[in-house]
Design an enzyme around this catalytic site. Structure first.
Site, PDB file in Angstrom:
ATOM      1  CG  HIS A 265      -1.842   1.133   1.343  1.00 55.16           C
ATOM      2  ND1 HIS A 265      -3.166   1.041   1.012  1.00 55.16           N
ATOM      3  CD2 HIS A 265      -1.664   2.422   1.729  1.00 55.16           C
ATOM      4  CE1 HIS A 265      -3.756   2.206   1.189  1.00 55.16           C
ATOM      5  NE2 HIS A 265      -2.857   3.074   1.630  1.00 55.16           N
ATOM      6  CD  GLU A 266       1.468   3.562   3.704  1.00 55.16           C
ATOM      7  OE1 GLU A 266       1.651   4.652   3.120  1.00 55.16           O
ATOM      8  OE2 GLU A 266       0.405   3.302   4.319  1.00 55.16           O
ATOM      9  CG  HIS A 269       0.161   6.216  -0.681  1.00 55.38           C
ATOM     10  ND1 HIS A 269      -0.826   6.964  -1.263  1.00 55.38           N
ATOM     11  CD2 HIS A 269      -0.441   5.543   0.342  1.00 55.38           C
ATOM     12  CE1 HIS A 269      -1.975   6.737  -0.621  1.00 55.38           C
ATOM     13  NE2 HIS A 269      -1.772   5.874   0.348  1.00 55.38           N
ATOM     14  CD  GLU A 303      -5.804   5.391   0.283  1.00 54.56           C
ATOM     15  OE1 GLU A 303      -4.861   6.198   0.445  1.00 54.56           O
ATOM     16  OE2 GLU A 303      -5.953   4.384   0.993  1.00 54.56           O
TER      17      GLU A 303
HETATM   18 ZN    ZN Z   1      -3.224   5.183   1.765  1.00 51.78          ZN
END
Ligand code: ZN
Length: 510
Positions: A265-266, A269, A303
């Site tokens: 997830h990170e 980003h 996101e």
């Molecule tokens: Zn996030």
């Protein structure tokens, strides 16, 4: 571009460096700072924030911006320079409207509300938090009035996180999403299919999980020469500048997956930030009410990048066809007797939970809708802060079929409102929806995608994201960017279709 633009760039570079230095302090605060350092650190933050704020809203920047705009008249609106000027003008205008007294009062209210919330959550005592939240809400409403004296107050707040987006857009798309997601979750809960999550609760060594996560995100394309992963109480991504984009992760895990999926997830980003075009560098943007060195388009688009890596890639069958043998080699005894199919099902288990951050893909948006509806009522004045615990219970029953036994697992669970973030929650759902819209297009453009993912080949995927999304930074408004890529506006359909297909198969729905 000419002299005026270069002068503007010089002014911005100073602000950008101050903002970036402040982010270094934030990163340190959340990773390695000793506990006694808090008070002095708060002072350092305040000083740097004040300096960058003064420079950003000062007449000097205003004049330089005006001169650069005059110089740019007739410039191709798709050029990087034109994009930078549009975004700077927008952020400059917004930040200039906010009086210094408001900024100071809000900073105090925020820091107080956060401390009160933390204790109230421990004590599960909403009444203790109520006055602090009322103050935050009043301040956010007065902030919204500065920006939209006639229009919708919620729109004014949302615009800080999702430029150009309106509450009415969200209402429309959530209205389509809600009945179908509620129905899907209901069908899943009635399914007799065997999905065993106990596999994930076996004692997987933390260090090995951490290293496996690093291995995966390096394959995805996270550039460790311009980034690193450290331990922190919560996973987050932070941009110090565009050649130093760091991520953090938990160092504990209750089940296999939490460390790996947080890394993915990170990294989603962070790869976004690492991929922003060099020509867009050095210009701070307004993200929320604060200046940010990231220069990304919006939180929803951001996101979409993290959810894509975590869910569309990381929870897919293709991904595990490639990585499951590797995982078995790392954890031979833990995964004994587990085959790919059982493992795939276990990481995609659907189970309604009271806690948003523990929610799976099928129920996550329901948590967000509940919060959006409450925020909207608070900001528009149809709902009082005092009524929140009861409304929260009601909506949780309606959407998730669960009843929170206390405020800690209900209305007090999230940090956001205590931090002043009202109008922020919907961006999580936007991220889910946009990730599926982009994925649909990626599949058309890369027909070979599944096979590539099975072979841990992510370079075509990353190149696509770089070209279509990352490189543009904040040049366009989020919906314009989405439209340029997909030819379509915001839509719930691709996400609903993705969920329905995936879970119909796993849960053998008719
Ligand atoms: Zn996030």
């Amino acid at each position: 571009m000419g002299e005026a633009f270069e002068k503007l760039r010089g002014l911005c570079a100073t602000i950008y460096d101050l903002v970036g230095a402040n982010e270094v302090l934030s990163w340190d605060e959340q990773t390695y700072m000793p506990p006694g350092g808090g008070e002095g650190r708060a002072r350092q933050h305040a000083t740097l924030e004040r300096l960058s704020h003064e420079l950003f809203v000062g007449d000097q920047l205003g004049e330089a911006l005006e001169a650069a705009e005059a110089e740019a008249a007739g410039l191709d609106p798709d050029s990087d320079e034109a994009g930078i000027l549009r975004r700077l003008r927008r952020d400059f205008t917004k930040k200039r409207r906010v009086p210094a007294e408001w900024v100071e009062e809000f900073a105090q209210a925020q820091s107080l509300a956060f401390q009160v919330w933390r204790q109230a959550k421990l004590d599960s005592d909403f009444k203790a938090f109520q006055p602090a939240l009322e103050r935050i809400l009043a301040l956010r409403r007065s902030y919204a009035q500065l920006h939209a004296p006639q229009g919708s107050l919620y729109d004014a707040l949302l615009d800080d996180y999702e430029p150009g987006m309106k509450a009415s857009d969200l209402r429309a798309v959530f209205g389509e999403l809600r009945p179908q997601q509620v129905q899907l979750v209901r069908s899943i809960s009635e399914s007799k299919a065997a999905v065993d999550e106990s596999i994930l609760l076996r004692p997987f060594d933390i260090k090995k999980q951490w290293d496996f996560g690093l291995e995966v995100i390096e394959h995805l394309g996270y550039d460790f020469r311009r980034g690193r992963q450290d331990e922190a109480p919560h996973p987050f991504t932070i941009t110090l500048h565009l050649d130093d984009v760091r991520i953090t992760n938990w160092s504990t895990a209750e089940a296999f997956g939490s460390i790996l999926f947080a890394s993915m997830h990170e990294a989603g980003h962070a790869m976004y930030e690492q991929g922003i075009s060099p020509s867009l560098r050095g210009f701070p943007t307004l993200s929320g009410a604060a200046l940010d060195p990231s220069h990304s388009v919006s939180l929803g688009i951001h996101e979409s990048q993290s959810r894509m890596m975590e869910n569309l890639v990381g929870r897919s069958r293709a991904f595990w066809k490639g990585y499951f043998p590797r995982l078995q080699a790392i954890f031979p005894s833990e995964l004994e007797g587990v085959d790919l199919e059982a493992f795939y099902r276990s990481i995609n288990r659907v189970k309604p939970t009271l806690i948003r951050v523990e929610a799976d893909e099928a129920t996550y948006n329901l948590h967000i809708m509940l919060r959006f509806e409450i925020e909207l009522g608070l900001v528009e004045g149809s709902l009082a802060v005092a009524d929140l615990p009861e409304i929260w219970r009601e909506k949780t029953r309606d959407y998730l079929g669960l009843t929170p036994p206390d405020d800690r697992s209900g209305v007090l669970q999230d940090i956001h409102w205590s931090d002043g973030y009202i109008g922020y929650f919907p961006t999580y759902t936007l991220g889910n929806l946009i990730s599926a819209q982009l994925w649909e297009k990626i599949r058309q453009d890369l027909p070979d995608l599944d096979r590539q993912i099975e072979q841990a080949q992510f370079s075509d995927l990353l190149a696509w994201l770089r070209e279509k999304v990352h490189s543009h930074g904040a040049k366009y408004e989020p919906m314009e960017l989405l439209h340029r890529i997909t030819g379509d506006g915001l839509s719930a359909k691709p996400y609903l279709q993705y969920l329905t297909e995936k879970y119909s198969e796993i849960y053998e729905l008719g």
